[in-house]
Design a protein around this motif. Sequence first.
Motif, PDB file in Angstrom:
ATOM      1  N   LEU A  52       1.152  -1.522   0.004  1.00 35.25           N
ATOM      2  CA  LEU A  52       0.335  -0.448   0.075  1.00 35.25           C
ATOM      3  C   LEU A  52       0.868   1.192   0.040  1.00 35.25           C
ATOM      4  O   LEU A  52       1.952   1.349   0.384  1.00 35.25           O
ATOM      5  N   LEU A  53       0.741   2.349  -0.687  1.00 35.88           N
ATOM      6  CA  LEU A  53       1.458   3.611  -0.406  1.00 35.88           C
ATOM      7  C   LEU A  53       0.225   4.730  -0.255  1.00 35.88           C
ATOM      8  O   LEU A  53      -0.617   5.035  -0.513  1.00 35.88           O
ATOM      9  N   PHE A  54       0.622   5.597   0.892  1.00 37.33           N
ATOM     10  CA  PHE A  54       0.220   6.347   1.377  1.00 37.33           C
ATOM     11  C   PHE A  54       0.840   7.525   1.116  1.00 37.33           C
ATOM     12  O   PHE A  54       2.156   7.841   1.599  1.00 37.33           O
ATOM     13  N   SER A  55       0.626   8.549  -0.062  1.00 36.01           N
ATOM     14  CA  SER A  55       1.637   9.639  -0.292  1.00 36.01           C
ATOM     15  C   SER A  55       1.073  10.872   0.137  1.00 36.01           C
ATOM     16  O   SER A  55      -0.480  10.726  -0.303  1.00 36.01           O
ATOM     17  N   CYS A  56       1.663  11.916  -0.035  1.00 33.35           N
ATOM     18  CA  CYS A  56       1.332  13.593   0.162  1.00 33.35           C
ATOM     19  C   CYS A  56       0.689  14.167  -1.229  1.00 33.35           C
ATOM     20  O   CYS A  56       1.339  13.635  -1.951  1.00 33.35           O
ATOM     21  N   LEU A  57       0.154  14.836  -0.924  1.00 31.06           N
ATOM     22  CA  LEU A  57      -1.107  15.409  -2.214  1.00 31.06           C
ATOM     23  C   LEU A  57       0.107  16.480  -2.620  1.00 31.06           C
ATOM     24  O   LEU A  57       0.178  16.806  -3.906  1.00 31.06           O
ATOM     25  N   GLY A  58       1.687  17.115  -1.502  1.00 35.49           N
ATOM     26  CA  GLY A  58       2.298  18.026  -1.866  1.00 35.49           C
ATOM     27  C   GLY A  58       4.026  16.366  -2.879  1.00 35.49           C
ATOM     28  O   GLY A  58       4.854  17.683  -3.209  1.00 35.49           O
ATOM     29  N   ARG A  59       3.509  15.642  -3.279  1.00 37.64           N
ATOM     30  CA  ARG A  59       4.287  15.204  -3.525  1.00 37.64           C
ATOM     31  C   ARG A  59       3.837  15.146  -5.534  1.00 37.64           C
ATOM     32  O   ARG A  59       2.909  15.373  -6.316  1.00 37.64           O
TER      33      ARG A  59
ATOM     34  N   GLY B 156      -1.573  13.787   4.827  1.00 38.66           N
ATOM     35  CA  GLY B 156      -1.274  13.643   6.329  1.00 38.66           C
ATOM     36  C   GLY B 156      -0.789  11.912   5.902  1.00 38.66           C
ATOM     37  O   GLY B 156      -1.767  11.128   6.203  1.00 38.66           O
ATOM     38  N   GLU B 157       0.585  11.725   6.297  1.00 37.96           N
ATOM     39  CA  GLU B 157       1.039  10.294   6.496  1.00 37.96           C
ATOM     40  C   GLU B 157       0.988   9.460   7.167  1.00 37.96           C
ATOM     41  O   GLU B 157       1.874   9.877   8.247  1.00 37.96           O
TER      42      GLU B 157
ATOM     43  N   LEU C 166       2.425  10.832  12.524  1.00 39.18           N
ATOM     44  CA  LEU C 166       1.942  11.659  11.058  1.00 39.18           C
ATOM     45  C   LEU C 166       3.042  12.723  10.430  1.00 39.18           C
ATOM     46  O   LEU C 166       3.522  13.634  11.155  1.00 39.18           O
ATOM     47  N   HIS C 167       2.847  12.516   9.286  1.00 36.81           N
ATOM     48  CA  HIS C 167       3.685  12.960   8.479  1.00 36.81           C
ATOM     49  C   HIS C 167       3.285  14.406   7.488  1.00 36.81           C
ATOM     50  O   HIS C 167       2.193  13.883   7.172  1.00 36.81           O
ATOM     51  N   GLY C 168       4.002  14.773   6.928  1.00 35.44           N
ATOM     52  CA  GLY C 168       3.358  15.341   5.591  1.00 35.44           C
ATOM     53  C   GLY C 168       4.660  15.485   4.971  1.00 35.44           C
ATOM     54  O   GLY C 168       5.955  14.899   4.806  1.00 35.44           O
ATOM     55  N   TYR C 169       4.524  15.411   3.334  1.00 29.63           N
ATOM     56  CA  TYR C 169       5.411  15.666   2.094  1.00 29.63           C
ATOM     57  C   TYR C 169       5.602  14.327   2.494  1.00 29.63           C
ATOM     58  O   TYR C 169       7.630  13.844   1.859  1.00 29.63           O
ATOM     59  N   THR C 170       5.476  13.469   2.892  1.00 28.43           N
ATOM     60  CA  THR C 170       6.035  11.885   2.146  1.00 28.43           C
ATOM     61  C   THR C 170       5.030  10.897   1.316  1.00 28.43           C
ATOM     62  O   THR C 170       4.133  11.089   1.198  1.00 28.43           O
TER      63      THR C 170
END
Length: 402
Positions: A340-347, A378-379, A389-393
């Motif tokens: 599974l891949l959870f990617s930031c909208l900012g990528r 948020g990932e 919880l991360h961002g840009y990740t």
Amino acid sequence: MADTMQWANALSTRPSLEAAVAEVVERASSSLQAPADLGLVFISSAFTSEYPRLLPLLHERLSVPVLIGCGGGGIIGMTQQGQMQELEGLPALSLSLAHLPGVKVQAFHIVGEELPDLDSPPDAWVELIGVPPSPTPQFILLSDPFSSQINDLLQGLDFAYPGSVSVGGLANGSLMGGRIGLFINQRLYREGTVGVALSGNIVLETIVAQGCRPIGQPYQVSKGERNIVLELEEQPPLEVLQDLIENLSESDRQLAQQSLFVGIARDEFKQNLEHGDFLIRTLLGVDPKLGAIAIGDRVRPGQRIQFHLRDAQTSAEDLEWLLQRYQKQTHSHPAAAGALLFSCLGRGEGLYNKPNFDSQLFSRYLDNIPLGGFFCGGEIGPVGGRTFLHGYTSVFGICRQP
């Protein structure tokens, strides 16, 4: 042949929800060739107004005991030709099905108000989630960004389920302020967290690509309160930062104007900090009078921090380095079955100026692994043994048998 774990994924870009559901169910089911124990569905926020129709349509065609999913700003999955595809802002539907012999699959929905306070004993969390701590469960979590109290939930799960791994992301609605959708079995929720716990004959491994590279050296926080760093190595942090920036190359100096971040070392005792040892947080602002800096996390004296930069090339190199390391560490393990891949909208395309970057880089190192996922607000993934919880990740969750 022993009963082995199997995964399948199908992605549809049909603009009619009926047609998209029919396509993903047909393709994923025929590819799986075994009864599905778990389904994960991700639906584009382009379909926001049709979220209430998704589960009834799936239920007509698909027999799976546990199904969770959510809406996302972009959807990730496998085309009919077996290519990874990341679709941003377009109607899309991704369905992953998993056959998980020897694995207990338990779904749950919780809302923020139900969470025990952080001083509660582990039993209070175990009772809320309804999943025993042994055998160690692995969690997939999908949350609403506003009221789920996700940071408290992650802290509680780490506390009550030592050794568990959690991955996931925050759902998002359409840009027009559409409501989010969280799906579990036959219910649509608009708030809280839906999750699934997988216990038994399964390993969930993670790659958490925060897309940054360190500059300068690590510094120790000598004075700080809440999220404000007041002193680094007994100097005003702003002076430390100005000195650092003066010594950068011209291109890095330019990058530092808009893409400067702070990495907080997760391991208090590790001597030589390297790539992947830092939790990346935003630099929120500076106070020129005090020479202090504010960051997007709590700080305390004794912690080590290092400034970081982020751009497309750095993000690409970071993910590649992590994939190479994962490949080396796991080459003697049983092959992965699904991911599974959870990617930031900012990528995605906004960062790399080309589509499908992270998913295709993943498939270059881990070939023939069905991948599904979505672009999040948020990932969720672990760094240094704790979940954040991360961002840009980009967070990859990779499943295999032990």
